[in-house]
Design a protein around this motif. Structure first.
Motif, PDB file in Angstrom:
ATOM      1  N   LEU A   1       0.821  -1.213   0.000  1.00  0.00           N
ATOM      2  CA  LEU A   1       0.000   0.000   0.000  1.00  0.00           C
ATOM      3  C   LEU A   1       0.856   1.265   0.000  1.00  0.00           C
ATOM      4  CD1 LEU A   1      -2.766  -1.075   2.556  1.00  0.00           C
ATOM      5  CD2 LEU A   1      -2.949  -0.968   0.072  1.00  0.00           C
ATOM      6  N   GLY A   2       2.104   1.144   0.447  1.00  0.00           N
ATOM      7  CA  GLY A   2       3.000   2.295   0.468  1.00  0.00           C
ATOM      8  C   GLY A   2       3.669   2.576  -0.862  1.00  0.00           C
ATOM      9  N   GLN A   3       3.409   1.758  -1.877  1.00  0.00           N
ATOM     10  CA  GLN A   3       4.040   1.932  -3.185  1.00  0.00           C
ATOM     11  C   GLN A   3       3.162   2.794  -4.097  1.00  0.00           C
ATOM     12  OE1 GLN A   3       7.172   0.631  -3.410  1.00  0.00           O
ATOM     13  NE2 GLN A   3       6.723   0.028  -1.285  1.00  0.00           N
ATOM     14  N   ASP A   4       3.791   3.649  -4.866  1.00  0.00           N
ATOM     15  CA  ASP A   4       3.054   4.487  -5.824  1.00  0.00           C
ATOM     16  C   ASP A   4       2.837   3.775  -7.150  1.00  0.00           C
ATOM     17  OD1 ASP A   4       2.888   6.634  -4.033  1.00  0.00           O
ATOM     18  OD2 ASP A   4       4.895   7.333  -4.610  1.00  0.00           O
ATOM     19  N   THR A   5       3.780   2.898  -7.498  1.00  0.00           N
ATOM     20  CA  THR A   5       3.675   2.163  -8.763  1.00  0.00           C
ATOM     21  C   THR A   5       3.993   0.698  -8.524  1.00  0.00           C
ATOM     22  OG1 THR A   5       6.004   2.623  -9.280  1.00  0.00           O
ATOM     23  CG2 THR A   5       4.350   4.178 -10.129  1.00  0.00           C
ATOM     24  N   TRP A   6       3.656  -0.101  -9.530  1.00  0.00           N
ATOM     25  CA  TRP A   6       3.916  -1.551  -9.452  1.00  0.00           C
ATOM     26  C   TRP A   6       4.432  -1.977 -10.824  1.00  0.00           C
ATOM     27  CZ3 TRP A   6       4.123  -3.877  -4.966  1.00  0.00           C
ATOM     28  CH2 TRP A   6       4.163  -5.264  -4.890  1.00  0.00           C
ATOM     29  N   THR A   7       5.755  -2.175 -10.928  1.00  0.00           N
ATOM     30  CA  THR A   7       6.391  -2.418 -12.217  1.00  0.00           C
ATOM     31  C   THR A   7       7.268  -3.657 -12.154  1.00  0.00           C
ATOM     32  OG1 THR A   7       8.351  -1.121 -11.644  1.00  0.00           O
ATOM     33  CG2 THR A   7       6.470   0.071 -12.630  1.00  0.00           C
TER      34      THR A   7
END
Length: 556
Positions: free
Chosen positions: A529-535
């Protein structure tokens, strides 16, 4: 009243024109897993190695069958009949002698006989949804190679995947045998191996028989018989006191757990897996040491201490000063495994080192590592039990924490790490255990969260099947999705049931509408949940981090 027949039938008469087995559509699908298939073969191999010529009984069948006709609806015994057919099919396609092939072909399928009016057909017909698959890929001569080449993920039903998996594991084992060894196994199966066939022409009667055979009534258990023998040897003045001590131990555990306790005690004393029923082995391996005036000693030094240890493990109530909480956490972790084979070693440790929480903490760390490794590597029952049996022998010999069987070999560490770095999501038996252990490691140091949520599900962040216009398809190529979708880095825990619509949302929306509402704040999920993106790049780093945590925790 419907006529009931019950008789012992050798397998060459089970798989012949006397029976035309049908699995009714109302029955559950074929569901035996590879562990059960491997265990069946291991038991047959053990009977073969004994070479005593004694009949080997595989259990019972309950059938709706008229004695004047071959048609037999299987009420109980589907799993065993189906797995035996898989075993025969593998032996058939591995056989080198033409006459052996011919005989096995005839056991699996009726070849037809015009004179007798018999049509060519399989001996066993599965439920309609899987019957054609079973006939084409197993009951047809030469079909095993084609079956093993199939991708299990492309199969239509769980039953078909189970058929494929069990054929593969049996084929892998039997392909390493010589043709003479396989021939000896065929002879054992056909001639020395028996099923008890219970049949009635009436469906209601068959169901009543099945219910009675599977009921858990309160008939005399082995523990009751052992009690009569032990208390009967104690002098009259003390017998009432010792009978009360016995009954207190049983009441503290409950009838079922108390019965299991005797299985574990037998294992501790024998240091080998069970080969006969408990009634026989407990007498010769345990009670024989407590005859001639030693019955009190059995109650005082064996039954009561081990019953108390059992309750400590089950209820996580070990208390011996500083370090006790950590020992109870190891119990919590071990109890999440899908087998109880580790129990005898755990009981031995509490019985002999119960006053030393530091020793117990070190021991249970190693025991959990060993048990988790065999769980994750899907080691089946026989080698798993044998490993713990060797460990018990080493512990009894004084090897302690340095017991060789308590350690993982290099090959075992490599295999475990490989499985952890693979498509963990497809390992439905182990994935939640792995992620819960990871959740502890990601969370606050030395604090283990305990969850009482009714549901704990394993979820994907990158969806399995993102929509055609989804941002996921922009951020991830097909190759990226093939690589990352089912691996640790892309999995999280939620304390809720799945929501198929929310699962495919783009990352930012999915976080707010689905993942953040997971009820329990799993550290593993909170981190996402603390991540802005998922790559793909983020997943590469996360996979390395998570594997590193498990590698250090389990010393891989």
């Amino acid at each position: 009243m419907a006529q009931l027949e019950a008789r012992e039938v050798p397998l060459h008469k089970v798989f012949c024109s006397d029976y035309d087995f049908r699995i009714p559509d109302y029955q559950r699908p074929y569901a035996w897993e590879t562990e059960q298939a491997q265990q069946l073969l291991a038991d047959l191999e053990e009977a073969l190695l004994r070479g005593d010529g004694e009949p080997y009984f595989l259990g019972s069948l309950v059938l709706v069958k008229d004695s004047r006709a071959a048609k037999a609806e299987v009420i109980d015994g589907q799993q065993r009949l189906t797995t035996l057919t898989i075993l025969l099919a593998v032996l058939r396609d591995l056989a080198e002698q033409p006459d052996v092939v011919t005989n096995l072909v005839a056991m699996i399928a009726e070849p037809g006989n015009t004179v007798l009016g018999l049509k060519a057909k399989p001996r066993l017909t599965l439920r309609r949804r899987d019957a054609d698959f079973f006939q084409e890929h197993l009951q047809t001569h030469g079909s095993i190679e084609k079956l093993l080449a199939l991708n299990p993920l492309m199969l239509k039903t769980d039953a078909q995947r189970a058929l494929h998996a069990n054929a593969k594991v049996l084929h892998t084992t039997l392909a390493s045998w010589s043709d003479q060894q396989r021939l000896a196994l065929c002879t054992l199966i056909g001639v020395q191996t028996f099923l008890v066939a219970v049949s009635t022409p009436d469906l209601d009667s068959a169901h009543r028989i099945f219910s009675v055979m599977n009921s858990r009534g309160l008939d005399l258990s082995p523990a009751d018989i052992f009690k009569a023998q032990v208390i009967g040897e104690i002098d009259e003045q003390a017998s009432e006191t010792y009978a009360m001590r016995w009954e207190d131990a049983e009441e503290s555990l409950g009838r079922d757990d108390f019965s299991d306790l005797f299985l574990h005690i037998r294992m501790i004393f024998s240091g080998e897996r069970a080969r006969q029923e408990l009634l026989k082995e407990f007498q010769t391996q345990v009670l024989v040491r407590y005859r001639l005036g030693k019955a009190k000693e059995f109650v005082d030094k064996v039954l009561v201490p081990y019953a108390e240890a059992f309750a400590m493990i089950r209820d996580r109530t070990y208390s011996a000063g500083e370090g006790s909480d950590q020992v109870n956490l190891w119990f919590r972790r071990l109890m999440k495994l899908d087998n109880s084979d580790w129990w005898p070693a755990a009981l031995w440790a509490l019985r002999h080192h119960g006053d030393d929480p530091d020793w117990l903490n070190s021991f249970f760390r190693s025991l959990e590592r060993l048990a988790a490794s065999m769980f994750i590597r899907r080691v089946y029952t026989t080698p798993r039990v044998q490993r713990f049996a060797e460990l018990l022998k080493e512990l009894s010999a004084g090897n302690g924490l340095g017991s060789p069987s308590l350690q993982l070999t290099e090959a075992e560490r490599v295999e475990m790490l490989s499985r952890l770095d693979g498509d963990v999501y497809h390992e439905t038996k182990t994935r939640r255990y792995i992620l819960l252990r990871l959740d502890e490691l990601v969370g606050e140091k030395d604090v283990v969260a305990t969850y009482d949520a009714p549901y704990i599900t394993v979820e994907h962040v990158l969806p399995q099947d993102p929509g055609a216009e989804s941002q996921w398809r922009t951020d991830f190529t097909q190759g990226d999705r093939d690589r990352w979708t089912h691996r640790l880095a892309n999995l999280v825990l939620l304390s809720r049931t799945k929501n198929s619509q929310a699962q495919n949302l783009d990352f930012a929306v999915k976080k707010e509408r689905y993942l953040r509402r997971g009820v329990v704040a799993f550290p593993l999920t909170t981190h996402v949940l603390g991540q802005d993106t998922w790559t793909p790049e983020h997943l590469e780093d996360r996979q390395r981090e998570l594997l590193g945590l498990l590698t250090r925790e389990w010393h891989l």
